[in-house]
Enzyme design. Structure first.
Site, PDB file in Angstrom:
ATOM      1  N   LYS A 189      35.784  24.370  35.098  1.00  0.00           N
ATOM      2  CA  LYS A 189      36.709  24.453  33.976  1.00  0.00           C
ATOM      3  C   LYS A 189      36.743  25.883  33.463  1.00  0.00           C
ATOM      4  CE  LYS A 189      34.943  19.902  32.594  1.00  0.00           C
ATOM      5  NZ  LYS A 189      33.551  19.841  33.022  1.00  0.00           N
ATOM      6  N   ASP A 242      34.760  40.864  38.469  1.00  0.00           N
ATOM      7  CA  ASP A 242      34.224  39.697  37.761  1.00  0.00           C
ATOM      8  C   ASP A 242      33.099  39.050  38.569  1.00  0.00           C
ATOM      9  OD1 ASP A 242      34.037  38.054  35.550  1.00  0.00           O
ATOM     10  OD2 ASP A 242      35.561  36.649  36.245  1.00  0.00           O
TER      11      ASP A 242
END
Length: 305
Positions: free
Chosen positions: A12, A124
């Site tokens: 999520k 990232d």
């Protein structure tokens, strides 16, 4: 109609979820990243992510399969890394040593070396974005089982052009390089910094930078305020210190990192158990699970408005 969604979220985030699905053509399970267009401020960045991953072909990078979109969502179909997150695998192992950490780090470096060779900066690199291809049920019976890692999530990635000054907002507190946090000009060395943080966390189970919240962590990052809190090999310490150089010009390139002593050394010298690091990782994962749950609640609230 080719992909049948299975009601099993794999992850999520702030802009959507990753779900399990079945590819009826290839007869295999895949992962589908569903991005809500209304929650995504920069569709152009999303299309850049698709462009980048569609051209990546490397054993340690999650592979792209397909792309679709409708009025509400963008769907990115990717290879399924059924082994889950790397850190969750580590805390389940009965025996975890510097040797294992070194195996994971080598694979991460191989993936990033491929990206940099193709002028891509990931921007990232963090534990949540390092997955495992698959894990056999009895892997714990083999201390030298080497899982294959898969670097994922190219949502912040950029294509590097030396003629254009590149700046990036965002990034993950604790993992993003200082120049990213300060929104200064950046290059491939930003990834090197993140590799240093991930390696430190692999070996110690905690971030180099103390802080009760993201603001405190970033504050210590920008002050370059950190020290080793656990005993690890001298070679590993040197590797991490070089990656975490505050000045990006002083950090080694990915090619130089691959030649560091810590990665080249063999034998029993580096085989030391990291029980404390594994316990720290368990706490780290509990905190991350709580944060992901909060993000998902915010996502549901935004969709209901």
């Amino acid at each position: 109609n080719r992909y049948k969604l299975i009601d099993q979220p794999l992850g999520k985030g702030a802009n959507g979820i990753v779900s399990l699905a079945y590819d009826t053509t290839e007869k295999l399970l895949v992962a589908i990243k569903q991005i809500n267009k209304t929650l995504t401020k920069d569709i152009q960045s999303m299309m850049r992510e698709i462009l980048i991953i569609s051209k990546c072909h490397h054993e340690n990078i999650i592979s792209f399969k397909d792309y679709h979109e409708d009025a509400e969502f963008i769907y990115i179909i990717q290879e399924l890394a059924s082994g889950g997150e790397l850190f969750r695998h580590i805390v389940k192992r009965k025996y975890y040593t510097e040797y294992h950490a070194k195996v994971f780090t080598r694979q991460l470096l191989s993936a990033v070396n491929y990206l940099h060779s193709n002028n891509v900066i990931h921007l990232d690199i963090k534990p949540e974005n390092i997955l495992l291809k698959q894990i056999p049920e009895d892997y714990d019976k083999n201390d030298y089982f080497k899982p294959i890692i898969k670097l994922s999530d190219f949502g912040l990635s950029q294509i590097f052009n030396p003629e254009i000054q590149l700046k990036q907002s965002g990034g993950t507190p604790g993992y993003a390089a200082p120049e990213v946090l300060r929104r200064q000009a950046l290059d491939f060395k930003a990834d090197i910094y993140s590799i240093g943080v991930v390696t430190h966390t692999l070996l110690t189970g905690q971030l180099p930078f103390n802080g009760y919240n993201p603001k405190e962590i970033v504050g210590n990052q920008l002050k370059n305020n950190w020290q080793f809190k656990m005993e690890i090999s001298t070679e590993a310490q040197h590797f991490i210190k070089q990656c975490l150089e505050y000045d990006p010009c002083k950090r080694p390139s990915i090619q130089q990192l691959l030649r560091f002593d810590w990665l080249q050394m063999k034998g029993t010298k580096l085989i030391r158990e990291l029980h404390l690091g594994r316990e720290q990782l368990k706490r780290y994962l509990c905190i991350q699970k709580l944060r992901m749950g909060m993000q998902y609640v915010l996502l549901l609230l935004n969709e209901s408005e």
